[in-house]
Design an enzyme around this catalytic site. Sequence first.
Site, short mmCIF file in Angstrom:
data_model
loop_
_atom_site.label_atom_id
_atom_site.label_comp_id
_atom_site.label_asym_id
_atom_site.label_seq_id
_atom_site.Cartn_x
_atom_site.Cartn_y
_atom_site.Cartn_z
N CYS A 115 -9.13 1.26 9.68
CA CYS A 115 -7.75 1.41 10.15
C CYS A 115 -6.88 1.93 8.99
O CYS A 115 -6.95 1.43 7.88
CB CYS A 115 -7.21 0.09 10.68
SG CYS A 115 -8.18 -0.54 12.07
N CYS A 136 -4.48 -0.52 6.80
CA CYS A 136 -4.95 -1.86 6.42
C CYS A 136 -5.64 -1.86 5.05
O CYS A 136 -6.49 -1.00 4.78
CB CYS A 136 -5.94 -2.35 7.48
SG CYS A 136 -6.65 -3.97 7.10
N CYS A 159 -14.53 -4.21 5.43
CA CYS A 159 -14.48 -3.90 6.87
C CYS A 159 -14.86 -2.44 7.06
O CYS A 159 -14.53 -1.59 6.24
CB CYS A 159 -13.07 -4.13 7.40
SG CYS A 159 -12.94 -3.95 9.20
N CYS A 171 -0.78 -10.22 6.94
CA CYS A 171 -1.72 -9.42 7.73
C CYS A 171 -1.99 -8.09 7.07
O CYS A 171 -1.07 -7.36 6.71
CB CYS A 171 -1.12 -9.10 9.10
SG CYS A 171 -1.08 -10.50 10.18
N CYS A 190 -6.32 -18.71 7.96
CA CYS A 190 -6.69 -17.35 8.37
C CYS A 190 -8.01 -17.04 7.67
O CYS A 190 -8.09 -16.98 6.44
CB CYS A 190 -5.58 -16.39 7.93
SG CYS A 190 -5.95 -14.68 8.31
N GLU A 199 -11.16 -13.29 0.86
CA GLU A 199 -9.92 -14.06 0.76
C GLU A 199 -9.69 -14.90 2.00
O GLU A 199 -10.09 -14.53 3.11
CB GLU A 199 -8.73 -13.12 0.54
CG GLU A 199 -8.73 -12.55 -0.86
CD GLU A 199 -7.61 -11.56 -1.10
OE1 GLU A 199 -7.05 -11.59 -2.20
OE2 GLU A 199 -7.29 -10.76 -0.21
#
Length: 382
Positions: free
Chosen positions: A117, A120, A113, A369, A106, A93
Site C-alpha cells: 500500500c 503505509c 508486509c 496506524c 494492536c 512492533e
Amino acid sequence: MANPSLYDMNLSDLEALLRAWGQPAFRTRQIYRQLYLNLAADPAAMTDLPQALRERLAHESTLNPLHLVRSQVSADGLTRKALFALPDGVQIETVLMIYADRATVCVSTQAGCAMGCSFCATATLDLRRNLTAGEMVAQVLWASREVRNLASQPASTTNPGRSSAEDATWWGESHALRRPLERVSNLVFMGMGEPFANYDRWWEAVQRLHDPLGFNMGARSMTVSTVGLVPGILRLADAGLPINLAISLHAPDDALRNELVPINTRYPIKEILAAAHTYVEKTGRRVSFEYVLIQGRNDHPHQALALAKLLRHESLICHVNLIPWNPLPGSPLARSDLQRVRAFQQVLVDYGLACTVRVERGVEIAAACGQLAGGGNCSHLG
Ligand code: SAH
C-alpha cells in the site's frame, strides 16, 4: 532441533509434551494457567511447579519469543509501543493503548508486509516472514503484563510527565469509575502485516487467546483488519466466532484503489463487497470499512459521494471509519486537514451511513496506524 515453543501449543500439545517428559496430567493445566492467567514470562515465576520442572522448561522449551529492543511511551503515558526482536533477529512492533475503560493491544501478524500500500510505512519493509501463532499470542501477553504492572504502580511512576493530580484523573478514573483494568481488554490485528495472508497461524492465535481455559478473550473484543483478501473474508464468515471485521477500502473506485492498494488488481472492489455481503449474511454482524484520508488524493467531496453511493447501493450493514492519514518520513503525501475530514464525513452521514473519525493515538512515537516500520524507519524518533 529448536526447543518447543509454549505459546505455539494448545492444551493438548502441551499435554503431549508433558506426557513425553513423564509428568502427571495435572501439570498441563497448571502450566497453562501460569501462561495465560498468571502471565508468567519465565518458568522461574511458576512457583507452584517443582524446581526440576521449572528448570527443564527453562532449558528445553521456549516461553517468550519476544526480546524487547526498545519501548516508547507517548507524552501522556497512554500509548506504548514496543519494538521486539524475534528469535531469528527479525523485528516487529506492538502498540498498547490505554483508555479510561479499556486497554487495547494492536498486534502484528507478519514481519513487514507484501501488500505494498503506497501510504503505509510497513509496506516499505516488504515481507520478511509470517509470524507464528505464538509470536502473536506473546504480543498480547506482553501488553497484558504492561497493563497489570501499570495498574499496580502508583500513578506518578507510570507517567512522569504529569502532575499527580492529573495522574489521579487518568489512571484513577479507570479504577474508581469503571471496572479495574487488570489486563488487556481488546485486541486489534492492525499492526504490521496482513492477517489474512497468514490466515492459519492468525486463526490459531485467535483460538488460543479465545480459549476459555486460558486467556479467555471474548471474540467480540477482537477485531481483524484486512486489505481485502477475499478468501480470508469468506473463511472468517464461516469460522463461527464473532470477531469484528474491518476492511481497508480507501477509495471509491478501482482506478484509484489500484494506485493506493495494489492488491486491488487481484481483488477489486466489487468482489470485496460481495464477500462483505456474504460475511454479513452468514454472521449477522456488520462490517467496518476503513478509509484513510490523504489530502487531494481520495478526500474530495465527489469521492465521498461516490463512496456513499457505492455502500448504499450495496445496502450493506456497515460502518465507515475515517482515518486521517498519519505522516511517514519522506513521503510526498499529506494528511487531510480537519475541515476536509469533517466535510467528507458529513457527505456519508447525510447519505445515512454510520461514519466516525478514528481518534489517533501515538503519532509522536510513530505508533499510529500505518507508521509501524520496526527499527528500520523510526530511529529519528529516538
Ligand atoms: N493489513 C491490514 C492491517 C493494516 S493496519 C489492512 O490493510 O487492513 C490497519 C489500518 O491502517 C489499515 O486500514 C491501513 O490501510 C491503515 N494505514 C496504513 N498506513 C496508514 C497511515 N500512514 N495512516 C493511517 N492509516 C494507515
